[in-house]
Design a protein around this motif. Structure first.
Motif, PDB file in Angstrom:
ATOM      1  N   ALA A   1       0.817  19.841   3.704  1.00 20.81           N
ATOM      2  CA  ALA A   1      -0.352  19.796   4.588  1.00 20.81           C
ATOM      3  C   ALA A   1       0.058  20.080   6.028  1.00 20.81           C
ATOM      4  CB  ALA A   1      -1.035  18.435   4.489  1.00 20.81           C
ATOM      5  N   HIS A   2       1.157  19.477   6.482  1.00 16.63           N
ATOM      6  CA  HIS A   2       1.643  19.727   7.836  1.00 16.63           C
ATOM      7  C   HIS A   2       2.052  21.183   7.999  1.00 16.63           C
ATOM      8  CE1 HIS A   2       2.386  15.645   9.896  1.00 16.63           C
ATOM      9  NE2 HIS A   2       1.510  15.458   8.936  1.00 16.63           N
ATOM     10  N   GLU A   3       2.696  21.732   7.004  1.00 14.12           N
ATOM     11  CA  GLU A   3       3.122  23.125   7.073  1.00 14.12           C
ATOM     12  C   GLU A   3       1.924  24.069   7.118  1.00 14.12           C
ATOM     13  OE1 GLU A   3       7.380  22.540   4.685  1.00 14.12           O
ATOM     14  OE2 GLU A   3       5.593  23.249   3.626  1.00 14.12           O
ATOM     15  N   ALA A   4       0.854  23.704   6.424  1.00 13.77           N
ATOM     16  CA  ALA A   4      -0.354  24.527   6.447  1.00 13.77           C
ATOM     17  C   ALA A   4      -0.949  24.581   7.853  1.00 13.77           C
ATOM     18  CB  ALA A   4      -1.382  23.987   5.458  1.00 13.77           C
ATOM     19  N   VAL A   5      -0.932  23.449   8.558  1.00 13.12           N
ATOM     20  CA  VAL A   5      -1.447  23.419   9.927  1.00 13.12           C
ATOM     21  C   VAL A   5      -0.508  24.169  10.869  1.00 13.12           C
ATOM     22  CG1 VAL A   5      -2.010  21.923  11.886  1.00 13.12           C
ATOM     23  CG2 VAL A   5      -2.722  21.277   9.574  1.00 13.12           C
ATOM     24  N   GLU A   6       0.779  23.937  10.737  1.00 14.72           N
ATOM     25  CA  GLU A   6       1.760  24.605  11.602  1.00 14.72           C
ATOM     26  C   GLU A   6       1.752  26.112  11.422  1.00 14.72           C
ATOM     27  OE1 GLU A   6       5.480  21.665  12.352  1.00 14.72           O
ATOM     28  OE2 GLU A   6       5.058  22.099  10.253  1.00 14.72           O
ATOM     29  N   GLY A   7       1.555  26.561  10.186  1.00 20.52           N
ATOM     30  CA  GLY A   7       1.578  27.997   9.916  1.00 20.52           C
ATOM     31  C   GLY A   7       0.371  28.731  10.440  1.00 20.52           C
ATOM     32  N   GLY A   8      -0.722  27.988  10.711  1.00 24.28           N
ATOM     33  CA  GLY A   8      -1.918  28.604  11.263  1.00 24.28           C
ATOM     34  C   GLY A   8      -2.628  29.552  10.321  1.00 24.28           C
ATOM     35  N   GLN A   9      -2.327  29.480   9.044  1.00 22.65           N
ATOM     36  CA  GLN A   9      -2.921  30.409   8.086  1.00 22.65           C
ATOM     37  C   GLN A   9      -4.170  29.850   7.415  1.00 22.65           C
ATOM     38  OE1 GLN A   9      -1.647  33.560   7.914  1.00 22.65           O
ATOM     39  NE2 GLN A   9      -0.405  32.735   9.596  1.00 22.65           N
TER      40      GLN A   9
ATOM     41  N   MET B   1       0.842  -1.197   0.000  1.00 27.48           N
ATOM     42  CA  MET B   1       0.000   0.000   0.000  1.00 27.48           C
ATOM     43  C   MET B   1       0.879   1.249   0.000  1.00 27.48           C
ATOM     44  SD  MET B   1      -1.215   0.466   3.992  1.00 27.48           S
ATOM     45  CE  MET B   1       0.000   0.776   5.286  1.00 27.48           C
ATOM     46  N   LYS B   2       0.309   2.355  -0.476  1.00 27.67           N
ATOM     47  CA  LYS B   2       1.004   3.621  -0.437  1.00 27.67           C
ATOM     48  C   LYS B   2       0.771   4.267   0.923  1.00 27.67           C
ATOM     49  CE  LYS B   2       1.653   7.825  -3.193  1.00 27.67           C
ATOM     50  NZ  LYS B   2       1.156   8.615  -4.362  1.00 27.67           N
ATOM     51  N   ALA B   3       1.811   4.830   1.491  1.00 28.41           N
ATOM     52  CA  ALA B   3       1.693   5.428   2.819  1.00 28.41           C
ATOM     53  C   ALA B   3       2.725   6.531   2.985  1.00 28.41           C
ATOM     54  CB  ALA B   3       1.898   4.366   3.902  1.00 28.41           C
ATOM     55  N   ALA B   4       2.484   7.385   3.995  1.00 28.29           N
ATOM     56  CA  ALA B   4       3.465   8.390   4.414  1.00 28.29           C
ATOM     57  C   ALA B   4       3.944   8.025   5.801  1.00 28.29           C
ATOM     58  CB  ALA B   4       2.836   9.782   4.405  1.00 28.29           C
ATOM     59  N   TRP B   5       5.207   8.341   6.108  1.00 30.74           N
ATOM     60  CA  TRP B   5       5.739   8.004   7.428  1.00 30.74           C
ATOM     61  C   TRP B   5       6.924   8.901   7.770  1.00 30.74           C
ATOM     62  CZ3 TRP B   5       6.592   4.738   3.193  1.00 30.74           C
ATOM     63  CH2 TRP B   5       7.927   4.624   2.780  1.00 30.74           C
ATOM     64  N   TYR B   6       7.325   8.828   9.050  1.00 28.68           N
ATOM     65  CA  TYR B   6       8.575   9.453   9.472  1.00 28.68           C
ATOM     66  C   TYR B   6       9.269   8.519  10.449  1.00 28.68           C
ATOM     67  CZ  TYR B   6       5.717  11.134  13.471  1.00 28.68           C
ATOM     68  OH  TYR B   6       4.878  11.231  14.547  1.00 28.68           O
ATOM     69  N   GLU B   7      10.586   8.598  10.491  1.00 31.05           N
ATOM     70  CA  GLU B   7      11.389   7.725  11.340  1.00 31.05           C
ATOM     71  C   GLU B   7      12.196   8.498  12.371  1.00 31.05           C
ATOM     72  OE1 GLU B   7      13.631   5.582   8.417  1.00 31.05           O
ATOM     73  OE2 GLU B   7      11.966   4.201   7.970  1.00 31.05           O
ATOM     74  N   ARG B   8      12.035   9.811  12.367  1.00 34.65           N
ATOM     75  CA  ARG B   8      12.672  10.660  13.364  1.00 34.65           C
ATOM     76  C   ARG B   8      11.894  11.968  13.441  1.00 34.65           C
ATOM     77  NH1 ARG B   8      15.227  11.567   8.577  1.00 34.65           N
ATOM     78  NH2 ARG B   8      15.944  13.707   8.130  1.00 34.65           N
ATOM     79  N   ASN B   9      12.077  12.690  14.513  1.00 31.50           N
ATOM     80  CA  ASN B   9      11.425  13.990  14.653  1.00 31.50           C
ATOM     81  C   ASN B   9      12.138  15.026  13.808  1.00 31.50           C
ATOM     82  OD1 ASN B   9      11.162  13.012  18.001  1.00 31.50           O
ATOM     83  ND2 ASN B   9       9.371  13.327  16.721  1.00 31.50           N
ATOM     84  N   GLY B  10      11.390  16.040  13.404  1.00 32.49           N
ATOM     85  CA  GLY B  10      11.986  17.117  12.627  1.00 32.49           C
ATOM     86  C   GLY B  10      10.950  17.866  11.832  1.00 32.49           C
ATOM     87  N   THR B  11      11.403  18.741  10.940  1.00 33.86           N
ATOM     88  CA  THR B  11      10.490  19.511  10.113  1.00 33.86           C
ATOM     89  C   THR B  11       9.821  18.596   9.089  1.00 33.86           C
ATOM     90  OG1 THR B  11      12.191  20.067   8.500  1.00 33.86           O
ATOM     91  CG2 THR B  11      11.928  21.576  10.363  1.00 33.86           C
ATOM     92  N   ALA B  12       8.651  18.999   8.645  1.00 36.17           N
ATOM     93  CA  ALA B  12       7.872  18.166   7.735  1.00 36.17           C
ATOM     94  C   ALA B  12       8.669  17.784   6.492  1.00 36.17           C
ATOM     95  CB  ALA B  12       6.585  18.888   7.349  1.00 36.17           C
ATOM     96  N   ARG B  13       9.307  18.762   5.877  1.00 37.37           N
ATOM     97  CA  ARG B  13      10.027  18.488   4.629  1.00 37.37           C
ATOM     98  C   ARG B  13      11.256  17.611   4.835  1.00 37.37           C
ATOM     99  NH1 ARG B  13       8.629  21.895   0.181  1.00 37.37           N
ATOM    100  NH2 ARG B  13       6.893  23.248   0.771  1.00 37.37           N
ATOM    101  N   ASN B  14      11.798  17.615   6.043  1.00 35.86           N
ATOM    102  CA  ASN B  14      13.008  16.836   6.307  1.00 35.86           C
ATOM    103  C   ASN B  14      12.735  15.395   6.697  1.00 35.86           C
ATOM    104  OD1 ASN B  14      14.823  18.869   5.723  1.00 35.86           O
ATOM    105  ND2 ASN B  14      14.941  19.613   7.821  1.00 35.86           N
ATOM    106  N   VAL B  15      11.580  15.120   7.300  1.00 42.45           N
ATOM    107  CA  VAL B  15      11.392  13.775   7.847  1.00 42.45           C
ATOM    108  C   VAL B  15      10.251  12.976   7.228  1.00 42.45           C
ATOM    109  CG1 VAL B  15      12.397  14.491  10.044  1.00 42.45           C
ATOM    110  CG2 VAL B  15       9.907  14.501   9.791  1.00 42.45           C
ATOM    111  N   LEU B  16       9.266  13.634   6.601  1.00 41.12           N
ATOM    112  CA  LEU B  16       8.144  12.893   6.027  1.00 41.12           C
ATOM    113  C   LEU B  16       8.543  12.257   4.703  1.00 41.12           C
ATOM    114  CD1 LEU B  16       5.170  15.284   6.819  1.00 41.12           C
ATOM    115  CD2 LEU B  16       5.450  12.946   7.661  1.00 41.12           C
ATOM    116  N   GLU B  17       8.225  10.978   4.574  1.00 41.68           N
ATOM    117  CA  GLU B  17       8.496  10.230   3.347  1.00 41.68           C
ATOM    118  C   GLU B  17       7.204   9.598   2.848  1.00 41.68           C
ATOM    119  OE1 GLU B  17      12.058   7.691   3.426  1.00 41.68           O
ATOM    120  OE2 GLU B  17      12.312   8.333   5.517  1.00 41.68           O
ATOM    121  N   VAL B  18       7.137   9.329   1.568  1.00 38.45           N
ATOM    122  CA  VAL B  18       5.984   8.650   0.962  1.00 38.45           C
ATOM    123  C   VAL B  18       6.505   7.504   0.115  1.00 38.45           C
ATOM    124  CG1 VAL B  18       3.992   8.867  -0.569  1.00 38.45           C
ATOM    125  CG2 VAL B  18       4.613  10.772   0.931  1.00 38.45           C
TER     126      VAL B  18
END
Length: 325
Positions: free
Chosen positions: A307-315, A1-18
């Motif tokens: 999507a994560h950045e949109a939530v974090e930015g609060g805009q 299946m297609k999925a998104a994940w992260y294996e460490r904490n950090g900024t969305a662009r640095n840690v999220l993979e698909v």
């Protein structure tokens, strides 16, 4: 299946993979849901940014909606094909709704009415249930005045509607950018907390008495309001969050001499009876088309970092959804 994940904490662009992951199989008492929409909440982005991982790989997000396509032992096969919305998908688990499939205990998959789309269903687990439980903790609302902190938020969008339907007069705090959204949801008066003295305005609007109850999403700021007489004697403040994670000072004399009640809850950990009550209420409201919903932004799964950045930015003034296609 297609999925998104992260294996460490950090900024969305640095840690999220698909990418691709094995498709899960339902265990006893579980259903497998083909996810079509995954809700992104502030707790999801905070978890990715800094919450210690409970496993080597985390598929994020607790809210979602889709179709049951398989069931485990002990679950009726009649549930296969049922449209559902999900709660606590990734709570205390490594696998959330940011994937084509998720397996959860069958109680965590609630029937989604045919007229409600998947994106809307992905807004219920945290925003809608938080709002309903918070309003439920304020009894006998007709004729009472509530103050909702953060009245432009996703939770408040539901809480305002429910409180007004139950007969409350509702004041809210919001930035100028979100004031119109708060009014649209039912606020009788919106206070610009960035430029106004919130305590003074509340007292002016209540003839010096203060409000009968508060629904609070940022106790770090609301604690100071309690010492300023914003809450009337014998009033209750119900809080479900804080923008500051550390210890918060609270005036005991203010609480004591006005016999105030402070109640705090975490929507992930609602007791079974309270959650069932909120789900039943939500189901009834959906059946009667009594709620307005606010999906403000949608992203593809491969755009999950945005999507994560949109939530974090609060805009984004509304719920953020990731479409799983």
């Amino acid at each position: 299946m297609k999925a998104a994940w992260y294996e460490r904490n950090g900024t969305a662009r640095n840690v999220l993979e698909v990418g691709e992951m094995p498709t899960p199989q339902p265990a006893a008492g579980e259903v497998r849901v083909r996810v079509y929409a995954s809700g992104v909440n502030p707790s999801d982005v905070k978890g990715r940014a800094g919450r210690p991982l409970i496993g080597p790989r985390i598929i994020p997000h607790s809210d979602g909606a889709g179709d049951i396509d398989a069931v485990g032992p002990g679950v009726s096969r009649s549930r296969i094909g049922e449209r559902v919305w999900l709660w606590n998908g990734q709570w205390r688990r490594t696998s959330g709704t940011a994937a084509e499939f998720i397996c959860v205990p069958e109680a965590q998959a609630v029937r989604l009415p045919e007229h409600v789309d998947y994106a809307t269903g992905a807004c219920f687990g945290i925003p809608a249930l938080t709002a309903l439980h918070a309003v439920n903790r304020h009894e006998k609302l007709p004729g009472k005045t509530l103050l909702i902190i953060g009245a432009g938020s996703s939770v408040a969008h539901y809480a305002l509607q429910v409180a007004k339907a139950r007969g409350a007069r509702v004041l809210g705090t919001a930035s100028p950018a979100r004031a119109a959204r708060a009014r649209e949801a039912g606020a009788d008066f919106v206070i610009d907390y960035k430029s106004k003295d919130v305590a003074k305005v509340v007292k002016d609007l209540t003839a010096g008495k203060g409000v009968d109850g508060i629904i609070d999403m940022d106790f770090a700021s609301t604690a100071d309001l309690l010492s300023q007489g914003v809450l009337a004697a014998h009033g209750k403040c119900v809080s479900y969050g804080s923008n500051y994670a550390g210890d918060i000072a609270l005036s005991f004399p203010a609480m004591l001499w006005s016999s105030l009640t402070l109640e705090v809850f975490l929507v992930y950990e609602l007791q079974e009876e309270a959650r069932a009550r909120a789900i039943d209420q939500l189901t009834a409201l959906l059946a009667s088309n009594a709620l307005r919903h606010d999906v403000a932004a949608r992203f593809r799964l491969d755009e999950i970092a945005k999507a994560h950045e949109a939530v974090e930015g609060g805009q984004v003034p509304g719920n953020v959804i990731v479409d799983i296609v």
